[in-house]
Design an enzyme around this catalytic site. Structure first.
Site, PDB file in Angstrom:
ATOM      1  N   TYR A 136       0.831  -1.213   0.000  1.00  0.00           N
ATOM      2  CA  TYR A 136       0.000   0.000   0.000  1.00  0.00           C
ATOM      3  C   TYR A 136       0.864   1.261   0.000  1.00  0.00           C
ATOM      4  O   TYR A 136       0.372   2.351   0.286  1.00  0.00           O
ATOM      5  CB  TYR A 136      -0.926   0.012   1.217  1.00  0.00           C
ATOM      6  N   ASP A 189     -10.807 -10.488   5.161  1.00  0.00           N
ATOM      7  CA  ASP A 189     -12.073 -10.760   4.461  1.00  0.00           C
ATOM      8  C   ASP A 189     -12.395 -12.250   4.518  1.00  0.00           C
ATOM      9  O   ASP A 189     -13.554 -12.640   4.674  1.00  0.00           O
ATOM     10  CB  ASP A 189     -12.002 -10.317   2.985  1.00  0.00           C
TER      11      ASP A 189
END
Ligand code: IPM
Ligand code: MN
Length: 319
Positions: free
Chosen positions: A118, A226
């Site tokens: 990121y 997730d």
């Protein structure tokens, strides 16, 4: 002194679940003060700014932020950056805590939140025929995230799993792994193990109860959280906390803006309410636990307002 909370609904179902969480927080009668702020893709289209400076200023002047969701375009839009990513870096919220819990298992993913893949170091070469992303791993960020994970494990079942892919990513994951073991040695009361990220994905599916605290780098944590949320009944029940060393901290449901169901009043508010419960824990209010128990105990009947009312009622009965 009152605690000041900034509410940022954002886009899509964020507009439904953040008011629901606000209602649940207000019903507790705590000394909380609320202020509302704008951010997201709709704000970007309206004002040219996904996270307007007024919003950033309100966040900076608050103890905690409750963030809904924003729509992130799949392709590059000039000038747009996901506001949650900006909040994480701006306030140096390096620890992303993502619990997943059912009757069968109870685990916590501690995701590094400021670097890795990121780091926004992407470029194209060969006139666009080659694309390169740089993955930045530092000893400093690895140390502080593993310390946060060790501290969390001390409050839980004292088991730490360091997740990496050092067999392939010898430098980046190698550094993370080395630092993680060094730091974990300062916590001899913990049972520490390591696991490759692909193996961790499989074992999470087959045997989630074997895990307590998982610590890992940014993108691996994004994906595994997730996965864990899916195991624990879906994104409707997945809260998270973005913590740094100071204030504000930012709390958000793991789910996105869900444009397919937005505007129908059908969104599950429980992930936002569970995020509000984490916010209360973090501010030191015992009511966080009561709100969490209530949110886990109530099913989502398909209407945001009905589920919210049921959670609030359950929470008041438990008083
Ligand atoms: C999350 C989300 C964000 C992320 C997106 C919206 C940028 O998926 O909080 O997990 O990738 O971190
Ligand atoms: Mn994600």
């Amino acid at each position: 002194m009152n605690h000041r909370i900034t509410l940022i609904p954002g886009d899509g179902i964020g507009q439904e679940v953040i008011p629901a969480a606000e209602q649940a927080l207000r019903a507790l009668g705590l000394p909380l003060e609320f202020q509302h702020a704008d951010a997201g893709f709709e704000a970007f289209e309206r004002t040219g700014d996904a996270l307007p400076p007024e919003t950033l200023a309100l966040c900076a002047a608050s103890d905690a932020v409750l963030f809904g969701a924003t729509s992130s375009p799949m392709t590059k839009v000039e000038g747009y950056r996901s506001p949650i990513l900006t909040l994480r870096t701006h306030f140096d919220l390096y620890a992303n805590l993502r619990p997943a819990k059912t009757e069968r298992f109870d685990l916590l993913i501690v995701r590094e939140n400021t670097e890795g893949l990121y780091s926004r170091r992407e470029r194209v070469e060969d006139g666009g025929a080659t694309a390169i992303a740089e993955r930045v791993i530092t000893a400093r960020a690895s140390t502080r995230i593993v310390r946060a994970a060790c501290q969390a494990a001390r409050q839980r079942r004292r088991k730490l799993t360091i997740v990496h892919k050092a067999n392939v990513l010898k430098e980046t994951c190698g550094l993370f792994r080395r630092v993680a073991f060094e730091l974990a040695a300062e916590f001899p009361d913990l049972e520490t193990e390591e696991m490759l990220v692909d193996t961790a994905a499989m074992r999470l599916v087959q045997n989630p109860e074997r895990f307590d605290v998982i610590v890992t780098t940014n993108l691996f944590g994004d994906i595994l959280s997730d996965l864990a949320a899916g195991l624990a009944g879906g994104l409707g029940l997945a809260p998270s906390a973005n913590l740094g060393d100071g204030r504000p901290a930012v709390f958000e449901p793991v789910h996105g803006s869900a444009p397919d169901i937005a505007g129908q009043g059908a969104a599950d508010p429980r992930a936002a309410i569970l995020s509000a419960a984490m916010l209360l824990d973090w501010l030191g209010y015992a009511e966080g636990e009561r709100l969490r128990q209530a949110a886990y105990a109530v099913p989502h009947a398909g209407r945001t307002d009905a589920t919210t009312a049921a959670v609030i009622q359950r929470c008041q009965e438990a008083r």
